[in-house]
Design an enzyme around this catalytic site. Structure first.
Site, PDB file in Angstrom:
ATOM      1  N   HIS A  18    -109.218 -21.222 105.415  1.00 57.22           N
ATOM      2  CA  HIS A  18    -108.810 -21.981 106.602  1.00 57.22           C
ATOM      3  C   HIS A  18    -109.350 -23.413 106.531  1.00 57.22           C
ATOM      4  O   HIS A  18    -108.635 -24.370 106.837  1.00 57.22           O
ATOM      5  CB  HIS A  18    -109.365 -21.340 107.885  1.00 57.22           C
ATOM      6  CG  HIS A  18    -108.885 -19.945 108.169  1.00 57.22           C
ATOM      7  ND1 HIS A  18    -109.730 -18.902 108.486  1.00 57.22           N
ATOM      8  CD2 HIS A  18    -107.636 -19.413 108.209  1.00 57.22           C
ATOM      9  CE1 HIS A  18    -109.026 -17.807 108.711  1.00 57.22           C
ATOM     10  NE2 HIS A  18    -107.756 -18.085 108.547  1.00 57.22           N
ATOM     11  N   LYS A  42    -102.775  -7.797 116.341  1.00 54.49           N
ATOM     12  CA  LYS A  42    -104.069  -7.362 115.819  1.00 54.49           C
ATOM     13  C   LYS A  42    -104.934  -6.939 117.000  1.00 54.49           C
ATOM     14  O   LYS A  42    -104.973  -7.618 118.010  1.00 54.49           O
ATOM     15  CB  LYS A  42    -104.758  -8.508 115.058  1.00 54.49           C
ATOM     16  CG  LYS A  42    -104.039  -8.879 113.773  1.00 54.49           C
ATOM     17  CD  LYS A  42    -104.776  -9.966 113.005  1.00 54.49           C
ATOM     18  CE  LYS A  42    -103.987 -10.362 111.768  1.00 54.49           C
ATOM     19  NZ  LYS A  42    -104.595 -11.500 111.054  1.00 54.49           N
ATOM     20  N   ARG A  92    -100.796 -17.937 101.130  1.00 50.79           N
ATOM     21  CA  ARG A  92    -101.607 -17.423 100.033  1.00 50.79           C
ATOM     22  C   ARG A  92    -100.690 -16.842  98.978  1.00 50.79           C
ATOM     23  O   ARG A  92     -99.884 -17.528  98.393  1.00 50.79           O
ATOM     24  CB  ARG A  92    -102.589 -16.368 100.547  1.00 50.79           C
ATOM     25  CG  ARG A  92    -103.801 -16.953 101.190  1.00 50.79           C
ATOM     26  CD  ARG A  92    -104.526 -15.951 102.020  1.00 50.79           C
ATOM     27  NE  ARG A  92    -103.682 -15.498 103.124  1.00 50.79           N
ATOM     28  CZ  ARG A  92    -104.121 -14.858 104.175  1.00 50.79           C
ATOM     29  NH1 ARG A  92    -105.377 -14.531 104.279  1.00 50.79           N
ATOM     30  NH2 ARG A  92    -103.304 -14.487 105.138  1.00 50.79           N
ATOM     31  N   SER A 130    -109.544 -13.169 106.341  1.00 53.83           N
ATOM     32  CA  SER A 130    -110.567 -12.778 107.313  1.00 53.83           C
ATOM     33  C   SER A 130    -110.801 -11.273 107.268  1.00 53.83           C
ATOM     34  O   SER A 130    -111.946 -10.813 107.333  1.00 53.83           O
ATOM     35  CB  SER A 130    -110.136 -13.177 108.733  1.00 53.83           C
ATOM     36  OG  SER A 130    -109.980 -14.560 108.821  1.00 53.83           O
TER      37      SER A 130
HETATM   38  P1  ADP Z   1    -102.888 -14.924 111.525  1.00 49.20           P
HETATM   39  O1  ADP Z   1    -103.414 -13.869 112.412  1.00 49.20           O
HETATM   40  O2  ADP Z   1    -101.929 -15.869 112.172  1.00 49.20           O
HETATM   41  O3  ADP Z   1    -102.447 -14.470 110.152  1.00 49.20           O
HETATM   42  P2  ADP Z   1    -105.181 -16.011 110.215  1.00 49.20           P
HETATM   43  O4  ADP Z   1    -106.427 -16.482 110.862  1.00 49.20           O
HETATM   44  O5  ADP Z   1    -105.285 -14.824 109.333  1.00 49.20           O
HETATM   45  O6  ADP Z   1    -104.163 -15.832 111.358  1.00 49.20           O
HETATM   46  O7  ADP Z   1    -104.538 -17.207 109.391  1.00 49.20           O
HETATM   47  C1  ADP Z   1    -104.131 -18.416 109.980  1.00 49.20           C
HETATM   48  C2  ADP Z   1    -103.337 -19.215 108.986  1.00 49.20           C
HETATM   49  O8  ADP Z   1    -104.163 -19.552 107.868  1.00 49.20           O
HETATM   50  C3  ADP Z   1    -102.134 -18.491 108.381  1.00 49.20           C
HETATM   51  O9  ADP Z   1    -101.129 -19.437 108.154  1.00 49.20           O
HETATM   52  C4  ADP Z   1    -102.669 -17.965 107.077  1.00 49.20           C
HETATM   53  O10 ADP Z   1    -101.639 -17.784 106.129  1.00 49.20           O
HETATM   54  C5  ADP Z   1    -103.580 -19.094 106.666  1.00 49.20           C
HETATM   55  N1  ADP Z   1    -104.642 -18.640 105.769  1.00 49.20           N
HETATM   56  C6  ADP Z   1    -105.495 -17.637 105.938  1.00 49.20           C
HETATM   57  N2  ADP Z   1    -106.319 -17.498 104.882  1.00 49.20           N
HETATM   58  C7  ADP Z   1    -105.952 -18.469 103.991  1.00 49.20           C
HETATM   59  C8  ADP Z   1    -106.386 -18.847 102.680  1.00 49.20           C
HETATM   60  N3  ADP Z   1    -107.354 -18.164 102.056  1.00 49.20           N
HETATM   61  N4  ADP Z   1    -105.760 -19.878 102.082  1.00 49.20           N
HETATM   62  C9  ADP Z   1    -104.758 -20.534 102.714  1.00 49.20           C
HETATM   63  N5  ADP Z   1    -104.288 -20.214 103.937  1.00 49.20           N
HETATM   64  C10 ADP Z   1    -104.870 -19.200 104.569  1.00 49.20           C
END
Ligand code: ADP
Length: 165
Positions: A18, A42, A92, A130
């Site tokens: 992030h 979630k 990703r 996460s």
């Molecule tokens: P969500 O519940 O919307 O998936 P996340 O917190 O998991 O929320 O992710 C928010 C955003 O960040 C999404 O667009 C996700 O694809 C991106 N994201 C999460 N982890 C990574 C990473 N390791 N590299 C690039 N983008 C990421």
């Protein structure tokens, strides 16, 4: 006119994946609104929304990063309420692609004036999520280097407390 993007997500917790998207987003946009969602898909999450906000604030104290929260609202409605026409998402692996494609198209159908912009993950973070971080931390694995140090410390604390109760 200043270019503003909303970067929405659960951020439960913030990872270096992030962080990388926000840092690179700041090269393209004047301001980024990191929007912490109570995600309906979630269940409630490990950290409270307040804790998640605090993690992001600590990593991004600068004015160009605003942190906001939103609940049970369509993302496009939230974007409209913030007068913002760009949604920033990170991509990703292939596994993200299908869901993100659906989401971006659904959002375009609902709000053709709002554009979704994707940034590819940095090589170093393509496997960092996460949920995987929480799983590794739960079993005592070392998550340093994959999350900011203050997040690693709180994860450690949280699971120690759980282990004791
Ligand atoms: P969500 O519940 O919307 O998936 P996340 O917190 O998991 O929320 O992710 C928010 C955003 O960040 C999404 O667009 C996700 O694809 C991106 N994201 C999460 N982890 C990574 C990473 N390791 N590299 C690039 N983008 C990421």
């Amino acid at each position: 006119m200043s270019r503003v993007a909303i970067y929405p997500g659960s951020f439960d917790p913030l990872t270096n994946g992030h962080v990388s998207i926000v840092e690179r987003g700041l090269e393209v946009f004047d301001r980024i609104i990191v929007a912490v969602a109570h995600n309906v898909r979630k269940s409630s999450g490990l950290f409270t929304v307040e804790e998640r906000v605090e993690f992001i604030r600590k990593s991004f104290p600068e004015e160009r990063v605003e942190i906001d929260t939103f609940t049970q609202t369509l993302l496009v409605d939230y974007a409209r309420s913030r007068d913002c026409g760009v949604i920033l998402r990170g991509l990703r692996a292939v596994s993200d692609f299908e869901y993100e494609l659906q989401l971006a198209n659904m959002n375009r159908r609902l709000a053709p004036d709002i554009e979704t912009v994707f940034m590819m993950t940095e090589e170093a973070h393509f496997y960092v999520s996460s949920s995987l971080i929480k799983e590794v931390a739960l079993f005592g694995g070392d998550v340093s280097g994959m999350v900011p140090p203050h997040v690693a410390a709180r994860l450690h604390e949280k699971y120690q407390q759980r282990g004791q109760s």
